[in-house]
Enzyme design. Structure first.
Site, mmCIF file in Angstrom:
data_model
loop_
_atom_site.group_PDB
_atom_site.id
_atom_site.type_symbol
_atom_site.label_atom_id
_atom_site.label_comp_id
_atom_site.label_asym_id
_atom_site.label_seq_id
_atom_site.Cartn_x
_atom_site.Cartn_y
_atom_site.Cartn_z
ATOM 1 N N ASN A 7 24.846 -9.549 -41.919
ATOM 2 C CA ASN A 7 26.285 -9.339 -41.787
ATOM 3 C C ASN A 7 26.618 -9.210 -40.285
ATOM 4 O OD1 ASN A 7 28.736 -7.825 -41.401
ATOM 5 N ND2 ASN A 7 28.743 -7.421 -43.585
ATOM 6 N N HIS A 10 29.841 -6.490 -37.103
ATOM 7 C CA HIS A 10 29.881 -5.555 -35.980
ATOM 8 C C HIS A 10 29.689 -6.204 -34.615
ATOM 9 C CE1 HIS A 10 30.931 -2.522 -38.589
ATOM 10 N NE2 HIS A 10 29.750 -2.254 -39.094
ATOM 11 N N HIS A 43 32.933 -10.073 -43.457
ATOM 12 C CA HIS A 43 33.975 -9.458 -44.295
ATOM 13 C C HIS A 43 35.309 -9.692 -43.609
ATOM 14 C CE1 HIS A 43 35.355 -5.524 -46.519
ATOM 15 N NE2 HIS A 43 36.211 -6.515 -46.673
ATOM 16 N N ARG A 45 38.638 -8.646 -43.504
ATOM 17 C CA ARG A 45 39.461 -7.545 -44.033
ATOM 18 C C ARG A 45 40.931 -7.887 -43.904
ATOM 19 N NH1 ARG A 45 36.379 -2.524 -44.582
ATOM 20 N NH2 ARG A 45 38.401 -1.622 -45.009
ATOM 21 N N ARG A 49 40.358 -6.262 -38.698
ATOM 22 C CA ARG A 49 39.918 -5.360 -37.624
ATOM 23 C C ARG A 49 38.694 -5.869 -36.876
ATOM 24 N NH1 ARG A 49 37.493 -0.358 -41.143
ATOM 25 N NH2 ARG A 49 39.601 -0.327 -41.938
ATOM 26 N N GLU A 70 32.689 -11.756 -47.750
ATOM 27 C CA GLU A 70 33.088 -10.532 -48.463
ATOM 28 C C GLU A 70 34.593 -10.410 -48.362
ATOM 29 O OE1 GLU A 70 31.445 -6.900 -47.009
ATOM 30 O OE2 GLU A 70 29.409 -7.630 -47.196
ATOM 31 N N THR A 101 33.161 -0.338 -46.290
ATOM 32 C CA THR A 101 33.313 -0.345 -47.743
ATOM 33 C C THR A 101 32.697 0.922 -48.324
ATOM 34 O OG1 THR A 101 32.956 -2.719 -47.566
ATOM 35 C CG2 THR A 101 32.986 -1.788 -49.785
ATOM 36 N N GLU A 151 25.868 -7.477 -56.467
ATOM 37 C CA GLU A 151 25.273 -6.821 -55.304
ATOM 38 C C GLU A 151 25.330 -5.323 -55.567
ATOM 39 O OE1 GLU A 151 26.722 -7.715 -51.301
ATOM 40 O OE2 GLU A 151 25.901 -5.798 -50.627
ATOM 41 N N HIS A 191 24.078 -2.060 -48.253
ATOM 42 C CA HIS A 191 24.901 -0.996 -47.684
ATOM 43 C C HIS A 191 24.024 0.143 -47.180
ATOM 44 C CE1 HIS A 191 28.318 1.082 -46.342
ATOM 45 N NE2 HIS A 191 29.142 0.202 -46.871
HETATM 46 N N1 PXP Z 1 27.311 -5.193 -48.616
HETATM 47 C C1 PXP Z 1 28.636 -4.940 -48.635
HETATM 48 C C2 PXP Z 1 29.415 -5.297 -49.848
HETATM 49 C C3 PXP Z 1 29.275 -4.370 -47.519
HETATM 50 O O1 PXP Z 1 30.596 -4.138 -47.557
HETATM 51 C C4 PXP Z 1 28.508 -4.088 -46.377
HETATM 52 C C5 PXP Z 1 29.187 -3.506 -45.164
HETATM 53 O O2 PXP Z 1 30.027 -4.448 -44.595
HETATM 54 C C6 PXP Z 1 27.134 -4.381 -46.396
HETATM 55 C C7 PXP Z 1 26.560 -4.914 -47.545
HETATM 56 C C8 PXP Z 1 26.262 -4.141 -45.215
HETATM 57 O O3 PXP Z 1 26.179 -2.784 -44.980
HETATM 58 P P1 PXP Z 1 25.556 -2.256 -43.627
HETATM 59 O O4 PXP Z 1 26.443 -2.719 -42.506
HETATM 60 O O5 PXP Z 1 25.558 -0.777 -43.801
HETATM 61 O O6 PXP Z 1 24.171 -2.852 -43.535
#
Ligand code: PXP
Length: 239
Positions: A7, A10, A43, A45, A49, A70, A101, A151, A191
């Site tokens: 992901n 960030h 994601h 949003r 952001r 996402e 999330t 997931e 997550h």
């Molecule tokens: N899965 C989903 C559905 C999420 O919303 C997120 C966070 O954006 C993640 C996985 C990844 O989580 P993390 O950034 O804590 O690894």
């Protein structure tokens, strides 16, 4: 053997802290793929952001593995997904004020709504994943609503501190993964997973893919700062 999808939200969060054009999540995604990631996740949003429409569009053009979008289950984003056509859409709940999330979808409560969104995505050739808590009712409801993938939300496991809580949450994830596989759903998890708490998952072969963001981007900064500083020291020392 499980697969990793990265992901890149960030990378965009850091970019947005300055409101300029670097670091670029699209470039980071390409490097993540070269390093062996089997998928890229972002994601989009509603408040934009971090990831912007521009990022999603460029990721669609450049990601060579698998692009997983996402998004909240709302019309604005459904229209964008049908236009961009990511390989996978992961439906997630979204609250404007949350930092990230927070929980899974309540599919059991709004099954018909999810069914409608899922069938439109699947008609467009997009696989559909539901982000849900490790709860048997949510897994059965996901199957009924047409999900291809669930997931499993690992947040409670990741945030648990005592060994008994960690084990309790891990067991729930394990049972949820087994049930989902039995129902012929594909199983992802994510997550809060990091370089320490991921190790326990060797005992859940049902999970085929992990979605990880924050810990990888955090480590990127830490393992990368040595080289980045050395390069600038060289430049400055030549002044
Ligand atoms: N899965 C989903 C559905 C999420 O919303 C997120 C966070 O954006 C993640 C996985 C990844 O989580 P993390 O950034 O804590 O690894």
């Amino acid at each position: 053997m499980a697969l990793l999808s990265v992901n890149v939200d960030h990378i965009a969060t850091i970019r947005e802290a300055r409101g300029i054009d670097e670091p670029d999540p699209v470039l980071a995604a390409g490097i993540a793929e070269l390093a062996g990631a089997e998928g890229i996740i972002c994601h989009l949003r509603r408040d934009r952001r971090h990831i912007k429409d521009r990022d999603l569009s460029l990721l669609r053009q450049t990601v060579k593995t698998k692009l997983n979008l996402e998004m909240a289950p709302v019309k604005e984003l459904l229209d964008i997904a049908l236009n961009i056509k990511p390989d996978v859409v992961t439906l997630v709940p979204e609250r404007r004020e949350e930092l990230t999330t927070e929980g899974g979808l309540d599919v059991a409560r709004s099954k018909e709504e999810y069914k409608g969104i899922t069938s439109r995505l699947k008609e467009a050739g997009i696989s559909v994943s539901f982000f849900i808590n490790p709860d048997p009712d949510q897994i059965r409801a996901s199957l009924d609503a047409g999900a291809d993938i669930v997931e499993i939300n690992t947040r409670e496991y990741s945030e648990a501190r005592s060994e008994s809580d960690i084990l309790r949450h891990f067991e729930k994830i394990s049972e949820a993964a087994q049930l989902a596989r039995k129902l012929k759903l594909r199983v992802h998890a994510g997550h809060g997973l990091n370089y320490v708490n991921i190790k326990r998952f060797s005992s859940i072969p049902e999970i085929e893919e992990y979605s990880i963001g924050h810990s990888i981007i955090a480590r990127t900064l830490i393992v990368g700062i040595d080289r980045a500083v050395r390069e600038m020291v060289t430049l400055v020392s030549q002044l």
